[in-house]
Design a protein around this motif. Structure first.
Motif, PDB file in Angstrom:
ATOM      1  N   PRO A 257       0.824  -1.228   0.000  1.00 52.09           N
ATOM      2  CA  PRO A 257       0.000   0.000   0.000  1.00 52.09           C
ATOM      3  C   PRO A 257       0.852   1.270   0.000  1.00 52.09           C
ATOM      4  N   GLN A 258       1.971   1.240   0.726  1.00 49.24           N
ATOM      5  CA  GLN A 258       2.825   2.423   0.774  1.00 49.24           C
ATOM      6  C   GLN A 258       3.467   2.705  -0.588  1.00 49.24           C
ATOM      7  N   ASP A 259       3.968   1.655  -1.216  1.00 47.51           N
ATOM      8  CA  ASP A 259       4.596   1.844  -2.523  1.00 47.51           C
ATOM      9  C   ASP A 259       3.565   2.152  -3.601  1.00 47.51           C
ATOM     10  N   ARG A 260       2.382   1.579  -3.486  1.00 44.59           N
ATOM     11  CA  ARG A 260       1.315   1.907  -4.448  1.00 44.59           C
ATOM     12  C   ARG A 260       0.982   3.391  -4.384  1.00 44.59           C
ATOM     13  N   ALA A 261       1.032   3.970  -3.190  1.00 46.49           N
ATOM     14  CA  ALA A 261       0.747   5.401  -3.048  1.00 46.49           C
ATOM     15  C   ALA A 261       1.828   6.256  -3.696  1.00 46.49           C
ATOM     16  N   LEU A 262       3.064   5.739  -3.739  1.00 49.43           N
ATOM     17  CA  LEU A 262       4.164   6.489  -4.344  1.00 49.43           C
ATOM     18  C   LEU A 262       4.305   6.228  -5.842  1.00 49.43           C
TER      19      LEU A 262
ATOM     20  N   LYS B 224      14.527  10.058  -6.946  1.00 51.75           N
ATOM     21  CA  LYS B 224      15.205   9.857  -5.666  1.00 51.75           C
ATOM     22  C   LYS B 224      14.478  10.589  -4.553  1.00 51.75           C
ATOM     23  N   ASP B 225      13.951  11.747  -4.871  1.00 52.17           N
ATOM     24  CA  ASP B 225      13.252  12.558  -3.859  1.00 52.17           C
ATOM     25  C   ASP B 225      11.815  12.085  -3.657  1.00 52.17           C
ATOM     26  N   ALA B 226      11.102  11.774  -4.760  1.00 52.14           N
ATOM     27  CA  ALA B 226       9.664  11.477  -4.674  1.00 52.14           C
ATOM     28  C   ALA B 226       9.379  10.024  -4.335  1.00 52.14           C
ATOM     29  N   ILE B 227      10.295   9.102  -4.713  1.00 54.44           N
ATOM     30  CA  ILE B 227      10.073   7.671  -4.474  1.00 54.44           C
ATOM     31  C   ILE B 227      11.320   7.107  -3.797  1.00 54.44           C
ATOM     32  N   PRO B 228      11.551   7.437  -2.543  1.00 50.21           N
ATOM     33  CA  PRO B 228      12.792   6.995  -1.890  1.00 50.21           C
ATOM     34  C   PRO B 228      12.919   5.489  -1.737  1.00 50.21           C
ATOM     35  N   THR B 229      11.802   4.761  -1.824  1.00 53.80           N
ATOM     36  CA  THR B 229      11.861   3.303  -1.672  1.00 53.80           C
ATOM     37  C   THR B 229      12.187   2.592  -2.980  1.00 53.80           C
ATOM     38  N   ALA B 230      12.255   3.329  -4.096  1.00 58.40           N
ATOM     39  CA  ALA B 230      12.498   2.709  -5.400  1.00 58.40           C
ATOM     40  C   ALA B 230      13.919   2.996  -5.878  1.00 58.40           C
TER      41      ALA B 230
ATOM     42  N   PRO C  24      20.481   5.957 -27.608  1.00 52.25           N
ATOM     43  CA  PRO C  24      20.558   7.064 -26.648  1.00 52.25           C
ATOM     44  C   PRO C  24      20.795   8.388 -27.369  1.00 52.25           C
ATOM     45  N   LEU C  25      20.134   9.420 -26.893  1.00 50.92           N
ATOM     46  CA  LEU C  25      20.252  10.739 -27.498  1.00 50.92           C
ATOM     47  C   LEU C  25      21.194  11.623 -26.690  1.00 50.92           C
ATOM     48  N   GLU C  26      21.844  12.538 -27.371  1.00 51.42           N
ATOM     49  CA  GLU C  26      22.541  13.634 -26.705  1.00 51.42           C
ATOM     50  C   GLU C  26      21.688  14.892 -26.753  1.00 51.42           C
ATOM     51  N   ASP C  27      21.070  15.118 -27.930  1.00 50.99           N
ATOM     52  CA  ASP C  27      20.217  16.279 -28.139  1.00 50.99           C
ATOM     53  C   ASP C  27      18.772  15.799 -28.266  1.00 50.99           C
ATOM     54  N   ALA C  28      17.921  16.239 -27.367  1.00 50.56           N
ATOM     55  CA  ALA C  28      16.519  15.816 -27.362  1.00 50.56           C
ATOM     56  C   ALA C  28      15.597  16.835 -27.998  1.00 50.56           C
ATOM     57  N   SER C  29      16.149  17.709 -28.834  1.00 50.47           N
ATOM     58  CA  SER C  29      15.301  18.734 -29.450  1.00 50.47           C
ATOM     59  C   SER C  29      14.367  18.150 -30.495  1.00 50.47           C
ATOM     60  N   GLY C  30      14.739  17.011 -31.083  1.00 43.51           N
ATOM     61  CA  GLY C  30      13.876  16.327 -32.036  1.00 43.51           C
ATOM     62  C   GLY C  30      13.032  15.278 -31.341  1.00 43.51           C
ATOM     63  N   PRO C  31      12.572  14.268 -32.106  1.00 42.88           N
ATOM     64  CA  PRO C  31      11.790  13.200 -31.488  1.00 42.88           C
ATOM     65  C   PRO C  31      12.574  12.526 -30.359  1.00 42.88           C
ATOM     66  N   ALA C  32      11.937  12.392 -29.216  1.00 45.85           N
ATOM     67  CA  ALA C  32      12.620  11.823 -28.054  1.00 45.85           C
ATOM     68  C   ALA C  32      11.618  11.072 -27.190  1.00 45.85           C
ATOM     69  N   LEU C  33      12.053   9.942 -26.686  1.00 46.61           N
ATOM     70  CA  LEU C  33      11.257   9.129 -25.775  1.00 46.61           C
ATOM     71  C   LEU C  33      12.003   9.026 -24.457  1.00 46.61           C
ATOM     72  N   MET C  34      11.315   9.342 -23.363  1.00 46.84           N
ATOM     73  CA  MET C  34      11.882   9.113 -22.046  1.00 46.84           C
ATOM     74  C   MET C  34      11.345   7.776 -21.552  1.00 46.84           C
ATOM     75  N   ALA C  35      12.242   6.854 -21.279  1.00 46.00           N
ATOM     76  CA  ALA C  35      11.857   5.514 -20.839  1.00 46.00           C
ATOM     77  C   ALA C  35      12.509   5.230 -19.496  1.00 46.00           C
ATOM     78  N   VAL C  36      11.752   4.626 -18.584  1.00 46.38           N
ATOM     79  CA  VAL C  36      12.267   4.384 -17.244  1.00 46.38           C
ATOM     80  C   VAL C  36      11.861   2.998 -16.764  1.00 46.38           C
ATOM     81  N   ALA C  37      12.673   2.454 -15.874  1.00 44.74           N
ATOM     82  CA  ALA C  37      12.340   1.231 -15.138  1.00 44.74           C
ATOM     83  C   ALA C  37      12.825   1.434 -13.719  1.00 44.74           C
ATOM     84  N   LEU C  38      11.960   1.160 -12.747  1.00 44.47           N
ATOM     85  CA  LEU C  38      12.320   1.342 -11.344  1.00 44.47           C
ATOM     86  C   LEU C  38      12.018   0.078 -10.554  1.00 44.47           C
ATOM     87  N   PHE C  39      12.959  -0.290  -9.703  1.00 39.64           N
ATOM     88  CA  PHE C  39      12.759  -1.416  -8.803  1.00 39.64           C
ATOM     89  C   PHE C  39      12.116  -0.913  -7.515  1.00 39.64           C
TER      90      PHE C  39
END
Length: 281
Positions: free
Chosen positions: A193-198, A232-238, A253-268
């Motif tokens: 429940p705690q992690d679901r809230a975050l 790191k600040d919003a989900i300290p348990t992940a 991987p991009l250096e310049d994100a001024s064109g088409p860019a996708l932000m992709a993440v995975a968190l434990f």
């Protein structure tokens, strides 16, 4: 709705549709169906004359320390949901039917599988590509429907279909989210429940990255650093597995994100590894 467990019987039914000149859509899933899956069935029902769905927890895409044995399953509930959504045929094979004794073939897609989830889950996308290739050849659908939550998986499947000249259109459908923004996933049930809230902060961080780009931040490095700090600040348990800014098609991987860019993440999280993504345009 017809429920089939034998691959050859499933193939016979699906190929008969093609022989009759009917359009068909295949929705491959691993089951424990939620509203995101139902949205895929609904799209398929509206865009094809026949709809097939598969539920198969594919062992070849799980690593040795992953959650194959405890992956949530609800075959009876899934069948009821598929029937209500208008699925014509539900394919429920056992692992031994999909990978009989002596099975020795692996489909591997180079390049696209090396970063993001592929870096921390070696062999995962070989398992995905192999089972999806089998399902496509069994069903021979007009269209196969996948969600965009696993953007890398969708890119891998598109490339495999293109490279192997498999005559099927791949339809990627938008991520289906909970009311608080969390991407729907069968693994969300693992969260405390705690992690679901975050957990909604996963998507809120991606939205923040989109806002930073709109404000003029186009350095991919800065965007990823800002987003990592946000988590790191919003989900300290992940713990982040990766926070990456990549090209939406090549996943480079991009250096310049001024064109088409996708932000992709995975968190434990303590109970689950969650993935999400957002186009920054």
């Amino acid at each position: 709705m017809q429920i089939i467990t034998d691959p050859k019987e499933f193939q016979s039914v699906c190929w008969s549709w093609r022989g009759q000149g009917l359009t068909s859509a295949l929705v491959p899933t691993m089951g424990f169906l939620h509203a995101g899956h139902i949205s895929l069935f609904t799209w398929a029902r509206a865009n094809a004359e026949k709809v097939a769905a598969s539920i198969f927890v594919n062992p070849t895409q799980f690593g040795p320390n992953e959650d194959l044995d405890r992956y949530p399953r609800d075959p009876e509930g899934d069948a009821a949901k598929a029937r209500e959504a208008g699925v014509d045929v539900l394919f429920l094979p056992e692992p031994g039917a999909m990978y009989p004794e002596g099975f020795a073939t692996t489909v591997s897609v180079a390049g696209l599988t090396e970063g993001l989830c592929g870096a921390s889950r070696p062999g995962h996308f070989d398992g995905v590509a192999t089972v999806v290739a089998k399902l496509l050849l069994l069903a021979m659908p007009t269209t196969a429907v996948f969600g965009q939550k696993d953007w890398q998986q969708l890119a891998v499947i598109r490339r495999m279909v293109r490279d192997l000249d498999i005559p099927v259109a791949i339809e990627g459908r938008p991520i289906f989210r909970e009311s608080d923004g969390l991407a729907m996933s069968s693994r969300n049930v693992y969260l405390s429940p705690q992690d679901r809230a975050l957990a909604p902060h996963v998507q809120k961080g991606l939205q923040a990255a989109r806002a930073w780009k709109a404000q003029g931040v186009t350095s991919a490095r800065e965007l990823t650093q800002r987003l990592t700090a946000y988590y790191k600040d919003a989900i300290p348990t992940a713990r982040p597995d990766y926070v990456a800014c990549v090209h939406p098609e090549t996943l480079a991987p991009l250096e310049d994100a001024s064109g088409p860019a996708l932000m992709a993440v995975a968190l434990f999280f303590p109970g689950a590894r969650l993935i999400d993504n957002l186009l920054l345009d």
